[in-house]
Design a protein around this motif. Structure first.
Motif, PDB file in Angstrom:
ATOM      1  N   GLY A  33       0.816  -1.208   0.000  1.00 26.58           N
ATOM      2  CA  GLY A  33       0.000   0.000   0.000  1.00 26.58           C
ATOM      3  C   GLY A  33       0.848   1.257   0.000  1.00 26.58           C
ATOM      4  O   GLY A  33       1.857   1.341  -0.704  1.00 26.58           O
ATOM      5  N   ALA A  34       0.483   2.217   0.823  1.00 28.23           N
ATOM      6  CA  ALA A  34       1.202   3.497   0.894  1.00 28.23           C
ATOM      7  C   ALA A  34       2.613   3.349   1.445  1.00 28.23           C
ATOM      8  O   ALA A  34       3.412   4.274   1.355  1.00 28.23           O
ATOM      9  CB  ALA A  34       0.414   4.488   1.743  1.00 28.23           C
ATOM     10  N   HIS A  35       2.940   2.202   1.992  1.00 25.56           N
ATOM     11  CA  HIS A  35       4.284   1.955   2.540  1.00 25.56           C
ATOM     12  C   HIS A  35       5.215   1.307   1.514  1.00 25.56           C
ATOM     13  O   HIS A  35       6.298   0.864   1.859  1.00 25.56           O
ATOM     14  CB  HIS A  35       4.199   1.089   3.793  1.00 25.56           C
ATOM     15  N   CYS A  36       4.793   1.249   0.275  1.00 26.95           N
ATOM     16  CA  CYS A  36       5.621   0.702  -0.810  1.00 26.95           C
ATOM     17  C   CYS A  36       6.905   1.520  -0.902  1.00 26.95           C
ATOM     18  O   CYS A  36       6.857   2.752  -1.005  1.00 26.95           O
ATOM     19  CB  CYS A  36       4.846   0.772  -2.128  1.00 26.95           C
ATOM     20  N   ASP A  37       8.056   0.849  -0.853  1.00 26.46           N
ATOM     21  CA  ASP A  37       9.332   1.573  -0.881  1.00 26.46           C
ATOM     22  C   ASP A  37       9.658   2.149  -2.258  1.00 26.46           C
ATOM     23  O   ASP A  37      10.593   2.929  -2.399  1.00 26.46           O
ATOM     24  CB  ASP A  37      10.478   0.709  -0.372  1.00 26.46           C
ATOM     25  N   MET A  38       8.891   1.799  -3.268  1.00 30.96           N
ATOM     26  CA  MET A  38       9.095   2.378  -4.603  1.00 30.96           C
ATOM     27  C   MET A  38       8.401   3.733  -4.729  1.00 30.96           C
ATOM     28  O   MET A  38       8.712   4.498  -5.642  1.00 30.96           O
ATOM     29  CB  MET A  38       8.592   1.424  -5.678  1.00 30.96           C
ATOM     30  N   LEU A  39       7.479   4.039  -3.832  1.00 32.66           N
ATOM     31  CA  LEU A  39       6.796   5.331  -3.815  1.00 32.66           C
ATOM     32  C   LEU A  39       7.719   6.334  -3.136  1.00 32.66           C
ATOM     33  O   LEU A  39       7.982   6.231  -1.941  1.00 32.66           O
ATOM     34  CB  LEU A  39       5.474   5.227  -3.061  1.00 32.66           C
ATOM     35  N   ILE A  40       8.253   7.284  -3.897  1.00 30.21           N
ATOM     36  CA  ILE A  40       9.220   8.216  -3.329  1.00 30.21           C
ATOM     37  C   ILE A  40       8.650   9.601  -3.060  1.00 30.21           C
ATOM     38  O   ILE A  40       9.236  10.371  -2.303  1.00 30.21           O
ATOM     39  CB  ILE A  40      10.500   8.331  -4.191  1.00 30.21           C
ATOM     40  N   ASP A  41       7.511   9.915  -3.663  1.00 30.53           N
ATOM     41  CA  ASP A  41       6.911  11.223  -3.427  1.00 30.53           C
ATOM     42  C   ASP A  41       5.503  11.223  -4.021  1.00 30.53           C
ATOM     43  O   ASP A  41       5.136  10.337  -4.791  1.00 30.53           O
ATOM     44  CB  ASP A  41       7.747  12.326  -4.075  1.00 30.53           C
ATOM     45  N   HIS A  42       4.746  12.211  -3.656  1.00 31.91           N
ATOM     46  CA  HIS A  42       3.430  12.388  -4.254  1.00 31.91           C
ATOM     47  C   HIS A  42       3.041  13.839  -4.121  1.00 31.91           C
ATOM     48  O   HIS A  42       3.558  14.575  -3.292  1.00 31.91           O
ATOM     49  CB  HIS A  42       2.382  11.486  -3.582  1.00 31.91           C
ATOM     50  N   GLY A  43       2.160  14.235  -4.990  1.00 32.14           N
ATOM     51  CA  GLY A  43       1.633  15.582  -4.961  1.00 32.14           C
ATOM     52  C   GLY A  43       0.134  15.516  -5.089  1.00 32.14           C
ATOM     53  O   GLY A  43      -0.467  14.447  -5.008  1.00 32.14           O
ATOM     54  N   TYR A  44      -0.444  16.659  -5.306  1.00 31.33           N
ATOM     55  CA  TYR A  44      -1.898  16.719  -5.417  1.00 31.33           C
ATOM     56  C   TYR A  44      -2.386  15.964  -6.648  1.00 31.33           C
ATOM     57  O   TYR A  44      -3.412  15.298  -6.608  1.00 31.33           O
ATOM     58  CB  TYR A  44      -2.334  18.183  -5.480  1.00 31.33           C
ATOM     59  N   MET A  76      -0.091  10.160 -13.111  1.00 27.72           N
ATOM     60  CA  MET A  76      -1.186  11.047 -12.736  1.00 27.72           C
ATOM     61  C   MET A  76      -2.226  10.261 -11.945  1.00 27.72           C
ATOM     62  O   MET A  76      -2.571   9.134 -12.305  1.00 27.72           O
ATOM     63  CB  MET A  76      -1.815  11.629 -14.001  1.00 27.72           C
ATOM     64  N   LYS A  77      -2.699  10.832 -10.852  1.00 28.05           N
ATOM     65  CA  LYS A  77      -3.725  10.161 -10.053  1.00 28.05           C
ATOM     66  C   LYS A  77      -5.007  10.016 -10.867  1.00 28.05           C
ATOM     67  O   LYS A  77      -5.381  10.916 -11.620  1.00 28.05           O
ATOM     68  CB  LYS A  77      -3.999  10.955  -8.771  1.00 28.05           C
ATOM     69  N   THR A  78      -5.658   8.870 -10.712  1.00 25.18           N
ATOM     70  CA  THR A  78      -6.804   8.560 -11.566  1.00 25.18           C
ATOM     71  C   THR A  78      -7.964   9.529 -11.402  1.00 25.18           C
ATOM     72  O   THR A  78      -8.727   9.731 -12.340  1.00 25.18           O
ATOM     73  CB  THR A  78      -7.293   7.129 -11.304  1.00 25.18           C
ATOM     74  N   GLU A  79      -8.110  10.158 -10.241  1.00 23.21           N
ATOM     75  CA  GLU A  79      -9.244  11.074 -10.083  1.00 23.21           C
ATOM     76  C   GLU A  79      -9.102  12.337 -10.925  1.00 23.21           C
ATOM     77  O   GLU A  79     -10.053  13.088 -11.084  1.00 23.21           O
ATOM     78  CB  GLU A  79      -9.484  11.435  -8.613  1.00 23.21           C
ATOM     79  N   PHE A  80      -7.912  12.574 -11.484  1.00 22.18           N
ATOM     80  CA  PHE A  80      -7.699  13.764 -12.293  1.00 22.18           C
ATOM     81  C   PHE A  80      -7.589  13.470 -13.781  1.00 22.18           C
ATOM     82  O   PHE A  80      -7.422  14.371 -14.577  1.00 22.18           O
ATOM     83  CB  PHE A  80      -6.436  14.497 -11.828  1.00 22.18           C
ATOM     84  N   VAL A  81      -7.658  12.204 -14.170  1.00 20.39           N
ATOM     85  CA  VAL A  81      -7.477  11.827 -15.568  1.00 20.39           C
ATOM     86  C   VAL A  81      -8.528  12.466 -16.473  1.00 20.39           C
ATOM     87  O   VAL A  81      -8.240  12.845 -17.607  1.00 20.39           O
ATOM     88  CB  VAL A  81      -7.470  10.283 -15.710  1.00 20.39           C
ATOM     89  N   ASP A  82      -9.741  12.619 -15.994  1.00 19.69           N
ATOM     90  CA  ASP A  82     -10.796  13.179 -16.831  1.00 19.69           C
ATOM     91  C   ASP A  82     -10.811  14.706 -16.873  1.00 19.69           C
ATOM     92  O   ASP A  82     -11.573  15.290 -17.619  1.00 19.69           O
ATOM     93  CB  ASP A  82     -12.166  12.672 -16.359  1.00 19.69           C
ATOM     94  N   TRP A  83      -9.991  15.347 -16.074  1.00 21.97           N
ATOM     95  CA  TRP A  83      -9.950  16.798 -16.067  1.00 21.97           C
ATOM     96  C   TRP A  83      -9.036  17.261 -17.196  1.00 21.97           C
ATOM     97  O   TRP A  83      -7.842  16.989 -17.191  1.00 21.97           O
ATOM     98  CB  TRP A  83      -9.428  17.313 -14.740  1.00 21.97           C
ATOM     99  N   SER A  84      -9.574  17.955 -18.159  1.00 21.75           N
ATOM    100  CA  SER A  84      -8.789  18.323 -19.329  1.00 21.75           C
ATOM    101  C   SER A  84      -7.597  19.211 -18.976  1.00 21.75           C
ATOM    102  O   SER A  84      -6.538  19.086 -19.577  1.00 21.75           O
ATOM    103  CB  SER A  84      -9.667  19.005 -20.374  1.00 21.75           C
TER     104      SER A  84
END
Length: 140
Positions: A33-44, A76-84
């Motif tokens: 999950g969120a503790h995946c060591d491959m996840l190095i950063d995230h933004g909005y 890109m986070k999936t909740e923003f994919v539809d935002w042009s």
């Protein structure tokens, strides 16, 4: 140059990104999950992961095609994919990164390489864009 054209990436194609780079990231996220060591950063708008790829997928003529090279994968986070506007932000960034690489090549043709990074001649200090996907996910 046409600033509205996003050229297809080579040799790191979208198929290779999805098959070779995203598979270990997906497995890590499923297990940790969120503790995946491959996840190095995230933004909005996106998640940033570290991964590795053989040099043959990143460079046209690598000295060692099987050498593993560390890469950064931005998704890109999936909740923003539809935002042009967010989709266009992704495209503009990929176009700009491609243009930086063109300018670097032009500079080196005229003035020569300024340093070597991972066995590749370089002139500018930026992380090169090796590939991108626009569908089904937005990845650079």
């Amino acid at each position: 140059p046409n600033w509205r054209v996003l050229y297809s990436s080579a040799p790191l194609t979208c198929d290779i990104i999805l098959r070779e780079l995203m598979q270990p990231i997906t497995e890590c996220l499923q297990q940790n999950g969120a503790h995946c060591d491959m996840l190095i950063d995230h933004g909005y708008f996106r998640l940033v992961f570290k991964s590795e790829a053989p040099a043959k997928y990143l460079y046209e003529n690598p000295s060692d095609p099987e050498q593993m090279i560390a890469v950064v994968v931005k998704v890109m986070k999936t909740e923003f994919v539809d935002w042009s506007t967010d989709w266009m932000r992704h495209i503009r960034e990929a176009i700009f990164m491609q243009q930086l690489q063109r300018w670097e090549q032009e500079f080196m043709a005229k003035y020569g390489a300024q340093f070597t990074s991972l066995g590749q001649d370089r002139a500018f200090y930026f992380v090169p864009e090796f590939g991108h996907c626009l569908y089904p996910t937005y990845i650079t």
